[in-house]
Design a protein around this motif. Sequence first.
Motif, PDB file in Angstrom:
ATOM      1  N   ALA A  10      52.767 -69.177  27.623  1.00 23.45           N
ATOM      2  CA  ALA A  10      54.114 -69.045  27.068  1.00 23.45           C
ATOM      3  C   ALA A  10      54.941 -68.065  27.892  1.00 23.45           C
ATOM      4  O   ALA A  10      56.114 -68.327  28.193  1.00 23.45           O
ATOM      5  CB  ALA A  10      54.039 -68.582  25.614  1.00 23.45           C
ATOM      6  N   ARG A  11      54.340 -66.937  28.259  1.00 23.89           N
ATOM      7  CA  ARG A  11      55.051 -65.956  29.101  1.00 23.89           C
ATOM      8  C   ARG A  11      55.395 -66.559  30.456  1.00 23.89           C
ATOM      9  O   ARG A  11      56.485 -66.331  31.000  1.00 23.89           O
ATOM     10  CB  ARG A  11      54.201 -64.693  29.262  1.00 23.89           C
ATOM     11  CG  ARG A  11      54.128 -63.828  28.011  1.00 23.89           C
ATOM     12  CD  ARG A  11      53.617 -62.439  28.346  1.00 23.89           C
ATOM     13  NE  ARG A  11      52.233 -62.462  28.824  1.00 23.89           N
ATOM     14  CZ  ARG A  11      51.169 -62.329  28.037  1.00 23.89           C
ATOM     15  NH1 ARG A  11      51.331 -62.173  26.737  1.00 23.89           N
ATOM     16  NH2 ARG A  11      49.953 -62.340  28.544  1.00 23.89           N
ATOM     17  N   LEU A  14      58.343 -68.946  30.057  1.00 22.62           N
ATOM     18  CA  LEU A  14      59.594 -68.204  29.894  1.00 22.62           C
ATOM     19  C   LEU A  14      60.090 -67.660  31.222  1.00 22.62           C
ATOM     20  O   LEU A  14      61.294 -67.677  31.507  1.00 22.62           O
ATOM     21  CB  LEU A  14      59.393 -67.059  28.898  1.00 22.62           C
ATOM     22  CG  LEU A  14      59.212 -67.470  27.429  1.00 22.62           C
ATOM     23  CD1 LEU A  14      58.816 -66.265  26.589  1.00 22.62           C
ATOM     24  CD2 LEU A  14      60.484 -68.103  26.890  1.00 22.62           C
ATOM     25  N   LEU A 104      55.207 -72.801  22.355  1.00 20.38           N
ATOM     26  CA  LEU A 104      55.510 -71.453  21.870  1.00 20.38           C
ATOM     27  C   LEU A 104      56.712 -70.861  22.583  1.00 20.38           C
ATOM     28  O   LEU A 104      57.571 -70.222  21.959  1.00 20.38           O
ATOM     29  CB  LEU A 104      54.289 -70.548  22.058  1.00 20.38           C
ATOM     30  CG  LEU A 104      54.453 -69.086  21.636  1.00 20.38           C
ATOM     31  CD1 LEU A 104      54.815 -68.980  20.163  1.00 20.38           C
ATOM     32  CD2 LEU A 104      53.174 -68.293  21.936  1.00 20.38           C
ATOM     33  N   ALA A 105      56.794 -71.072  23.901  1.00 20.96           N
ATOM     34  CA  ALA A 105      57.940 -70.552  24.661  1.00 20.96           C
ATOM     35  C   ALA A 105      59.247 -71.141  24.136  1.00 20.96           C
ATOM     36  O   ALA A 105      60.228 -70.421  23.928  1.00 20.96           O
ATOM     37  CB  ALA A 105      57.763 -70.879  26.143  1.00 20.96           C
ATOM     38  N   THR A 107      59.778 -72.425  21.152  1.00 23.66           N
ATOM     39  CA  THR A 107      60.003 -71.989  19.773  1.00 23.66           C
ATOM     40  C   THR A 107      60.598 -70.592  19.730  1.00 23.66           C
ATOM     41  O   THR A 107      61.492 -70.303  18.926  1.00 23.66           O
ATOM     42  CB  THR A 107      58.687 -72.031  18.978  1.00 23.66           C
ATOM     43  OG1 THR A 107      58.171 -73.374  18.990  1.00 23.66           O
ATOM     44  CG2 THR A 107      58.909 -71.605  17.537  1.00 23.66           C
ATOM     45  N   VAL A 108      60.109 -69.705  20.581  1.00 27.66           N
ATOM     46  CA  VAL A 108      60.649 -68.339  20.637  1.00 27.66           C
ATOM     47  C   VAL A 108      62.129 -68.378  21.011  1.00 27.66           C
ATOM     48  O   VAL A 108      62.969 -67.711  20.380  1.00 27.66           O
ATOM     49  CB  VAL A 108      59.853 -67.489  21.653  1.00 27.66           C
ATOM     50  CG1 VAL A 108      60.578 -66.162  21.915  1.00 27.66           C
ATOM     51  CG2 VAL A 108      58.451 -67.212  21.127  1.00 27.66           C
ATOM     52  N   VAL A 111      64.179 -69.822  17.999  1.00 27.09           N
ATOM     53  CA  VAL A 111      64.327 -68.875  16.882  1.00 27.09           C
ATOM     54  C   VAL A 111      65.377 -67.813  17.214  1.00 27.09           C
ATOM     55  O   VAL A 111      66.227 -67.470  16.377  1.00 27.09           O
ATOM     56  CB  VAL A 111      62.977 -68.212  16.545  1.00 27.09           C
ATOM     57  CG1 VAL A 111      63.175 -67.025  15.608  1.00 27.09           C
ATOM     58  CG2 VAL A 111      62.030 -69.227  15.904  1.00 27.09           C
ATOM     59  N   LEU A 112      65.344 -67.308  18.439  1.00 27.98           N
ATOM     60  CA  LEU A 112      66.322 -66.294  18.846  1.00 27.98           C
ATOM     61  C   LEU A 112      67.736 -66.875  18.856  1.00 27.98           C
ATOM     62  O   LEU A 112      68.699 -66.197  18.466  1.00 27.98           O
ATOM     63  CB  LEU A 112      65.964 -65.746  20.224  1.00 27.98           C
ATOM     64  CG  LEU A 112      64.679 -64.907  20.301  1.00 27.98           C
ATOM     65  CD1 LEU A 112      64.385 -64.505  21.747  1.00 27.98           C
ATOM     66  CD2 LEU A 112      64.782 -63.667  19.420  1.00 27.98           C
ATOM     67  N   VAL A 141      60.990 -73.416  12.821  1.00 32.44           N
ATOM     68  CA  VAL A 141      59.713 -73.392  13.544  1.00 32.44           C
ATOM     69  C   VAL A 141      59.017 -74.749  13.459  1.00 32.44           C
ATOM     70  O   VAL A 141      58.527 -75.283  14.464  1.00 32.44           O
ATOM     71  CB  VAL A 141      58.806 -72.276  13.001  1.00 32.44           C
ATOM     72  CG1 VAL A 141      57.404 -72.389  13.588  1.00 32.44           C
ATOM     73  CG2 VAL A 141      59.398 -70.911  13.326  1.00 32.44           C
TER      74      VAL A 141
END
Length: 264
Positions: A10-11, A14, A104-105, A107-108, A111-112, A141
Amino acid sequence: MLLNHTLRLARLDLALLTRNRMAFFTTIAFPLLLGCVALLLKDGFVSGVSSGLYILTGMLALIGFFVTFMHLTTVFTVRREELVLKRMRGSVLSEAAIFGGSGLACTVIYVLQVAAIITLGMVALGGHMPRNIPLLFLGVVLGSVMFVPMAAALSGFTKSGESAQITVLPAMLVLATTSQASFPLAGMPDIVQRVAGALPLSPVVDVIRIGYFGQDFTQAAPHPAVSFAESWVAAGPRLLLIAAWIVVGVLIARKHFRWEPRSS
C-alpha cells in the motif's frame, strides 16, 4: 505476515501514485473537482434536502468509482502487461496481499477525500456533520472494497493501460445514471427503479446519504427521519447488497483475472 506485506505494498502504491501524472489526476485531482460540482448547484431542493448537499453526497459515492475502480483497472492491466504481476506472484507475496495492498492504498485516498469534501460542504454549502459518521464511512470503505475485485475482473478484458479508460466508460455511464448520485429516479417506471437500485453503486449512495442526513433514503421522498440506531436498521439491506456485490466481484475476478499478458 499478510498484514505486513499488504501495508508495504500500500505504501509503495501511494508513492508510485504521486509519480504518475495521469494516475494522480484520476484518483486525486479529478475526484476533488467532481465534489466541487455541488457548489454550482447549491440553490433549491431535491428529495426534500438541499440540492447542493444532495449532489455532494452523491458525488461522495461516485468518487469511489474513479479512485478505486478506474484506477485499479488501469494499474492491474499495466502491471500484467509489463510482467510485474507475474513477478509479484512468483515472490513471497500472496495474492491476497497483492490485491489488498492496491485496494488499501485506494481506500485510504478515498476516505481522506470524503472527509475533505464533507468539510467543504460544511463551509461552502452550510452543511452539517454527518448524523451517523461510522455508518457513512463504513459505506465508503465497503464501496471501495467492492470495486477492487471488479477492477481486477475488468482488467482481464482490457488489452492495455491506454484502453482501460475506454473499457470502464460504459460502466461509468450506467452506474452514474442509475445510482441517483446526481438526480432521483422517482419519475421512472417501478421496474427501472428496482433494477437501478440493485446495481453496485446505488447501495453505496443510499448508505452515504442515510449516514449524512439521518433520513431513510431507501424510502420514497419525503424520506423519514431516523435516529442513530434506526439508521443502521435502514441501511442494513443496502450494506448486505454491497457485501453481495463484493462476493460477485470476487467470483468474476477469480474466473477472468489474468496474471500474465494477454496473448492477443
